[in-house]
Design a protein around this motif. Structure first.
Motif, short mmCIF file in Angstrom:
data_model
loop_
_atom_site.label_atom_id
_atom_site.label_comp_id
_atom_site.label_asym_id
_atom_site.label_seq_id
_atom_site.Cartn_x
_atom_site.Cartn_y
_atom_site.Cartn_z
N ALA A 1 44.42 45.29 28.93
CA ALA A 1 43.64 46.25 28.16
C ALA A 1 42.35 45.65 27.66
CB ALA A 1 44.46 46.75 26.98
N LEU A 2 42.14 44.37 27.85
CA LEU A 2 40.97 43.71 27.30
C LEU A 2 39.76 43.90 28.21
CD1 LEU A 2 42.59 40.38 26.17
CD2 LEU A 2 42.14 42.43 24.84
N SER A 3 38.58 43.81 27.60
CA SER A 3 37.36 43.87 28.39
C SER A 3 37.17 42.59 29.19
CB SER A 3 36.16 44.09 27.47
OG SER A 3 36.08 43.05 26.53
N ALA A 4 37.72 41.49 28.70
CA ALA A 4 37.68 40.24 29.46
C ALA A 4 39.00 40.11 30.19
CB ALA A 4 37.49 39.06 28.51
N CYS A 5 38.97 40.12 31.50
CA CYS A 5 40.22 40.10 32.26
C CYS A 5 40.09 39.15 33.43
CB CYS A 5 40.58 41.50 32.75
SG CYS A 5 39.33 42.22 33.82
N ALA A 6 41.22 38.68 33.90
CA ALA A 6 41.23 37.75 35.03
C ALA A 6 42.14 38.28 36.10
CB ALA A 6 41.71 36.37 34.57
N SER A 7 41.72 38.14 37.36
CA SER A 7 42.58 38.55 38.47
C SER A 7 42.50 37.50 39.55
CB SER A 7 42.11 39.90 39.01
OG SER A 7 40.79 39.83 39.45
N ALA A 8 43.65 37.19 40.12
CA ALA A 8 43.70 36.12 41.13
C ALA A 8 42.87 36.50 42.34
CB ALA A 8 45.15 35.88 41.54
N SER A 9 42.24 35.48 42.93
CA SER A 9 41.41 35.71 44.10
C SER A 9 41.48 34.49 45.00
CB SER A 9 39.94 35.93 43.66
OG SER A 9 39.08 35.87 44.76
N GLY B 1 38.45 22.86 46.02
CA GLY B 1 39.53 23.76 46.38
C GLY B 1 38.97 25.08 46.85
N SER B 2 39.86 25.92 47.39
CA SER B 2 39.39 27.19 47.94
C SER B 2 39.77 28.36 47.07
CB SER B 2 39.95 27.39 49.35
OG SER B 2 41.37 27.39 49.30
N GLU B 3 40.71 28.18 46.16
CA GLU B 3 41.19 29.32 45.39
C GLU B 3 40.42 29.46 44.08
OE1 GLU B 3 45.32 31.23 43.62
OE2 GLU B 3 45.31 29.23 44.52
N THR B 4 40.06 30.69 43.76
CA THR B 4 39.39 30.98 42.50
C THR B 4 40.05 32.16 41.82
OG1 THR B 4 37.76 32.49 43.47
CG2 THR B 4 37.17 30.14 43.40
N ILE B 5 39.77 32.32 40.55
CA ILE B 5 40.22 33.47 39.77
C ILE B 5 38.99 34.15 39.20
CG2 ILE B 5 41.57 34.25 37.79
CD1 ILE B 5 43.29 31.79 38.09
N SER B 6 38.88 35.44 39.39
CA SER B 6 37.74 36.19 38.85
C SER B 6 37.93 36.43 37.36
CB SER B 6 37.59 37.54 39.57
OG SER B 6 37.34 37.36 40.94
N TYR B 7 36.92 36.10 36.59
CA TYR B 7 36.95 36.36 35.14
C TYR B 7 35.77 37.29 34.82
CZ TYR B 7 37.19 35.72 30.12
OH TYR B 7 37.31 35.96 28.77
N THR B 8 36.08 38.44 34.24
CA THR B 8 35.07 39.46 33.96
C THR B 8 35.06 39.80 32.48
OG1 THR B 8 35.30 40.41 36.18
CG2 THR B 8 34.31 41.81 34.50
N TRP B 9 33.88 39.89 31.90
CA TRP B 9 33.76 40.31 30.50
C TRP B 9 32.41 40.98 30.29
CZ3 TRP B 9 32.23 35.65 32.26
CH2 TRP B 9 31.11 35.05 31.73
N ASP B 10 32.28 41.67 29.17
CA ASP B 10 31.02 42.31 28.81
C ASP B 10 30.20 41.31 27.99
OD1 ASP B 10 31.56 44.72 30.06
OD2 ASP B 10 32.62 45.52 28.32
N ARG B 11 29.15 40.79 28.60
CA ARG B 11 28.34 39.75 27.97
C ARG B 11 27.18 40.37 27.19
NH1 ARG B 11 23.89 36.82 29.88
NH2 ARG B 11 24.10 37.88 31.91
N ASN B 12 27.01 39.89 25.96
CA ASN B 12 25.90 40.36 25.14
C ASN B 12 24.62 39.67 25.60
OD1 ASN B 12 24.16 41.27 23.16
ND2 ASN B 12 25.08 40.07 21.50
N THR B 13 23.70 40.44 26.13
CA THR B 13 22.46 39.87 26.67
C THR B 13 21.29 39.96 25.69
OG1 THR B 13 21.88 41.97 27.72
CG2 THR B 13 23.16 40.39 29.03
N GLU C 1 28.20 43.77 32.18
CA GLU C 1 29.42 43.26 32.80
C GLU C 1 29.09 42.03 33.64
OE1 GLU C 1 32.87 45.76 34.29
OE2 GLU C 1 31.96 45.10 36.19
N THR C 2 29.83 40.98 33.39
CA THR C 2 29.57 39.69 34.03
C THR C 2 30.86 39.17 34.64
OG1 THR C 2 27.84 39.19 32.41
CG2 THR C 2 28.73 37.34 33.67
N THR C 3 30.79 38.69 35.87
CA THR C 3 31.96 38.13 36.55
C THR C 3 31.63 36.73 37.04
OG1 THR C 3 32.75 40.30 37.29
CG2 THR C 3 33.56 38.37 38.49
#
Length: 348
Positions: free
Chosen positions: A24-32, A45-57, A69-71
């Motif tokens: 439910a958070l605006s900052a979330c992570a999903s395996a990639s 390494g080859s594996e990464t996890i996407s981290y997305t959040w709403d960044r104050n610019t 939105e920043t990933t």
């Protein structure tokens, strides 16, 4: 090296957390598994996890926030982690990881074991040593809270994520612990830590309820007092630090609307006597920031007026760990300290 060390003992006691969904958070992570995608994986390494959040610019001081939105693609099992957020340092270490660089002068004594033996000084919480950080070639950089403004410059050197609080203390603690567990390959440890924290917070809330009575959180700084107010529950996390004692641990505020009663200004000793809370929860800011020559909160509050209050007469003035509540404010081991502080109420 800053990878996961399985043989490093965890130092978490049984503590409690409401199961807020990280999804439910605006900052979330999903395996990639996209290889060296945006931001890349410097550890090879080859594996990464996407981290997305709403960044104050927004860049101007005092300006209204402007969110974008920043990933960032975060490498799994990064070998060299640099941290500008003490709560992240706390949780990385509690999950068995190690940090290669940080603002060393800001690291509390109880978190120093989470640093590598050859950890380098990365600057301060407000100003990174960009030359040193770039020379160290980190795989991952973490900012948050006071250091969030460093993101843009640091992200040019290595994948950089912002683990600032966004959706309240409990939800942020769960989301960040879960995410760091995925990054370090310590998912089971993260889940166990959150389960233990849940039990502990429940225990502390029960102790507060059993003790009963009204309470007031105050901060002491420069001989003056400020009343801490519950958060407004509107998603604005700026009041979460002050409101934690009420919002998470269930202390009943002595004044229904603390902010309105104080107008956001320092309060007097007479205010304490007038409203007469049965419990006082005290954060010594000067102790937290090591203000030279400052009087300790216990000295400031030991006066004729305060000694007339119910809290003083009943030995109900409880002093909270200033570093945990003011500097770090989050992380697995620090939340342990916070819960232990609240449990002081038992048996008083």
């Amino acid at each position: 090296m800053s990878g996961l060390h399985r043989d490093k003992p965890r130092t978490i006691a049984a503590l409690g957390l409401i199961a807020a969904s990280a999804l439910a958070l605006s900052a979330c992570a999903s395996a990639s598994a996209e290889g060296d995608a945006a931001g890349g994986a410097a550890n090879g390494g080859s594996e990464t996890i996407s981290y997305t959040w709403d960044r104050n610019t927004a860049t101007e001081e005092g300006a209204d926030p402007v969110y974008e939105e920043t990933t960032v693609e975060v490498p799994v099992d990064p070998q060299k982690i640099v941290v500008f957020d003490m709560a992240a340092l706390d949780s990385i270490g509690a999950l068995g990881g190690e940090v290669a660089g940080a603002p060393l002068e800001s690291v509390p004594d109880y978190l120093e074991d989470h640093l590598a033996d050859d950890a380098f000084n990365a600057g301060t919480l407000f100003e990174a040593d960009l030359i040193e950080v770039e020379a160290q070639q980190p795989d991952l950089i973490i900012v948050g809270g006071r250091s969030a403004a460093l993101w843009e410059d640091l992200n040019e050197m290595a994948p950089t994520i912002d683990l600032s609080m966004r959706d309240g203390f409990l939800a942020t603690l769960e989301a960040n612990t879960t995410f760091l567990g995925e990054v370090l390959g310590a998912q089971d440890e993260a889940a166990a830590a959150l389960e233990e924290l849940t039990a502990g917070i429940d225990e502390a809330k029960a102790a507060v309820a059993e003790a009963g009575g009204s309470g007031l959180g105050i901060m002491v700084s420069g001989g003056e007092l400020s009343a801490l107010a519950p958060s407004k529950g509107d998603g604005d996390t700026r009041g979460a630090r002050g409101g934690l004692i009420y919002d998470v641990f269930g202390v009943e505020p002595v004044v229904e609307d603390v902010e309105a009663a104080t107008h956001g200004e320092p309060i007097s000793f007479e205010f304490l006597l007038e409203h007469d809370p049965e419990w006082l929860w005290v954060v010594d800011r000067d102790a937290a920031v090591a203000t030279e020559g400052a009087q300790a909160a216990e000295v400031v509050l030991d006066n004729e007026i305060v000694n007339q209050t119910t809290a003083a007469k009943e030995d109900h003035i409880l002093y909270l760990d200033p570093t945990a509540w003011y500097i770090v404010f989050g992380g697995i081991d620090t939340t342990q300290r916070m819960i232990d502080d609240v449990l002081q109420i038992a048996g008083r």
